[in-house]
Design a protein around this motif. Structure first.
Motif, short mmCIF file in Angstrom:
data_model
loop_
_atom_site.label_atom_id
_atom_site.label_comp_id
_atom_site.label_asym_id
_atom_site.label_seq_id
_atom_site.Cartn_x
_atom_site.Cartn_y
_atom_site.Cartn_z
N ARG A 96 0.84 -1.21 0.00
CA ARG A 96 0.00 0.00 0.00
C ARG A 96 0.87 1.25 0.00
NH1 ARG A 96 -3.02 -3.07 3.53
NH2 ARG A 96 -2.10 -2.04 5.34
N ALA A 97 1.97 1.22 0.75
CA ALA A 97 2.86 2.39 0.81
C ALA A 97 3.48 2.67 -0.55
CB ALA A 97 3.96 2.15 1.84
N LYS A 98 3.77 1.63 -1.29
CA LYS A 98 4.41 1.76 -2.60
C LYS A 98 3.42 2.12 -3.72
CE LYS A 98 7.13 -0.94 -5.78
NZ LYS A 98 7.21 -2.19 -6.41
N ALA A 99 2.15 1.85 -3.49
CA ALA A 99 1.14 2.06 -4.54
C ALA A 99 0.98 3.53 -4.87
CB ALA A 99 -0.20 1.49 -4.07
N ARG A 100 0.58 3.78 -6.09
CA ARG A 100 0.30 5.15 -6.52
C ARG A 100 -1.05 5.58 -5.96
NH1 ARG A 100 2.47 3.91 -12.41
NH2 ARG A 100 4.61 4.51 -12.06
N THR A 101 -1.21 6.88 -5.79
CA THR A 101 -2.47 7.41 -5.30
C THR A 101 -3.42 7.69 -6.45
OG1 THR A 101 -3.50 9.07 -3.91
CG2 THR A 101 -1.73 9.83 -5.32
N ASN A 102 -4.70 7.71 -6.13
CA ASN A 102 -5.67 8.07 -7.16
C ASN A 102 -6.60 9.17 -6.66
OD1 ASN A 102 -7.22 6.68 -5.35
ND2 ASN A 102 -8.06 5.22 -6.80
N ASN A 103 -6.16 9.92 -5.62
CA ASN A 103 -7.03 11.01 -5.15
C ASN A 103 -6.88 12.24 -6.04
OD1 ASN A 103 -4.87 12.61 -4.25
ND2 ASN A 103 -5.16 12.12 -2.11
N LEU A 105 -5.99 15.26 -5.51
CA LEU A 105 -4.81 16.11 -5.31
C LEU A 105 -3.53 15.47 -5.83
CD1 LEU A 105 -5.60 17.38 -1.72
CD2 LEU A 105 -5.92 18.61 -3.87
N GLY A 106 -3.57 14.15 -6.02
CA GLY A 106 -2.39 13.45 -6.51
C GLY A 106 -1.34 13.18 -5.45
N VAL A 107 -1.71 13.36 -4.16
CA VAL A 107 -0.78 13.12 -3.06
C VAL A 107 -1.46 12.21 -2.04
CG1 VAL A 107 0.61 14.17 -1.22
CG2 VAL A 107 0.29 15.38 -3.38
N LYS A 108 -0.80 11.15 -1.66
CA LYS A 108 -1.37 10.22 -0.69
C LYS A 108 -1.64 10.90 0.64
CE LYS A 108 0.61 5.86 -2.02
NZ LYS A 108 1.46 4.78 -1.56
N GLY A 109 -2.74 10.51 1.26
CA GLY A 109 -3.05 10.93 2.61
C GLY A 109 -3.41 12.38 2.79
N VAL A 110 -3.60 13.12 1.70
CA VAL A 110 -3.86 14.57 1.80
C VAL A 110 -5.26 14.87 1.27
CG1 VAL A 110 -3.12 16.86 1.05
CG2 VAL A 110 -1.42 15.09 1.52
N LEU A 145 5.42 12.36 3.12
CA LEU A 145 6.60 11.61 2.66
C LEU A 145 7.57 11.36 3.81
CD1 LEU A 145 7.94 10.21 0.33
CD2 LEU A 145 9.00 12.37 -0.31
N LYS A 146 7.77 12.33 4.68
CA LYS A 146 8.66 12.15 5.83
C LYS A 146 8.16 11.02 6.73
CE LYS A 146 10.60 14.39 9.87
NZ LYS A 146 10.33 15.36 10.90
N ALA A 147 6.86 11.03 7.04
CA ALA A 147 6.28 9.99 7.88
C ALA A 147 6.33 8.63 7.18
CB ALA A 147 4.86 10.35 8.25
N PHE A 155 10.05 1.65 0.57
CA PHE A 155 8.75 1.48 -0.08
C PHE A 155 7.93 2.78 -0.07
CE2 PHE A 155 10.02 -2.65 1.53
CZ PHE A 155 9.89 -3.42 0.39
N ALA A 156 8.41 3.82 0.62
CA ALA A 156 7.65 5.07 0.76
C ALA A 156 7.44 5.75 -0.58
CB ALA A 156 8.38 6.01 1.71
N ARG A 157 6.25 6.31 -0.74
CA ARG A 157 5.90 7.03 -1.96
C ARG A 157 4.78 8.00 -1.62
NH1 ARG A 157 5.81 4.90 -7.57
NH2 ARG A 157 4.64 6.42 -8.72
N ALA A 158 4.90 9.25 -2.01
CA ALA A 158 3.89 10.25 -1.71
C ALA A 158 2.89 10.41 -2.85
CB ALA A 158 4.51 11.60 -1.38
#
Length: 159
Positions: A96-103, A105-110, A145-147, A155-158
């Motif tokens: 999940r951390a490595k997956a691309r976002t589809n929101n 804004l284009g940024v995970k968790g935001v 991204l820091k978190a 595996f981190a990806r924003a």
């Protein structure tokens, strides 16, 4: 269940090229023929004894001598590239951390709050942690991204 011994009797595997080749003649395939095909989801598949296997998992069994305990990850994101240097085990959380976002804004968790600020949260081991709200998308992305790097490392990806 397919064993490493049975696999090695039927196929040879070149870890540098990522190619499996038949050691036996089978159903129109000759000895030395490349085994398998690329399935519709992009994974290289090989049929053995009436069962279809992902070739990445077979490469793990062939090389390590046991089935992978976790999922197999393709480092370069090409699911048909089964060179040994491109394979690693991965947890569901790391996937999940490595997956691309589809929101939007284009940024995970935001997400955008009613006040127009950018709020951020991250999920680690099925626990959500609120990271704060920020005035710009760039600052929110940097916080995520820091978190993510602390939690998931390589595996981190924003985005």
């Amino acid at each position: 269940m397919l064993t490493a011994d049975r696999l090695r009797k039927l196929l040879s595997f070149n870890p540098t090229s990522g190619k499996f080749r038949w050691r036996v003649s089978k159903g129109g395939v000759k000895v030395g023929g490349v085994a398998g095909f690329t399935g519709r989801k992009g994974y290289h598949q090989i049929h053995i004894d009436g069962t279809s296997y992902q070739a990445g998992r077979l490469a793990w069994l062939y090389t390590i001598g046991r089935w992978p305990k976790l999922d197999i990850d393709y480092i370069n994101r090409n699911r048909s590239d089964i060179r040994w240097s491109n394979l690693r085990e991965i947890t569901a959380s790391q996937r999940r951390a490595k997956a691309r976002t589809n929101n939007k804004l284009g940024v995970k968790g935001v997400w955008i709050t009613r006040e127009g600020r950018y709020a951020v949260r991250i999920r680690v081991a099925n626990k959500r942690t609120y990271l704060g709200s920020f005035g710009t998308l760039e600052k929110a992305s940097a916080a995520y991204l820091k978190a993510a790097k602390e939690a998931f490392g390589e595996f981190a990806r924003a985005r």
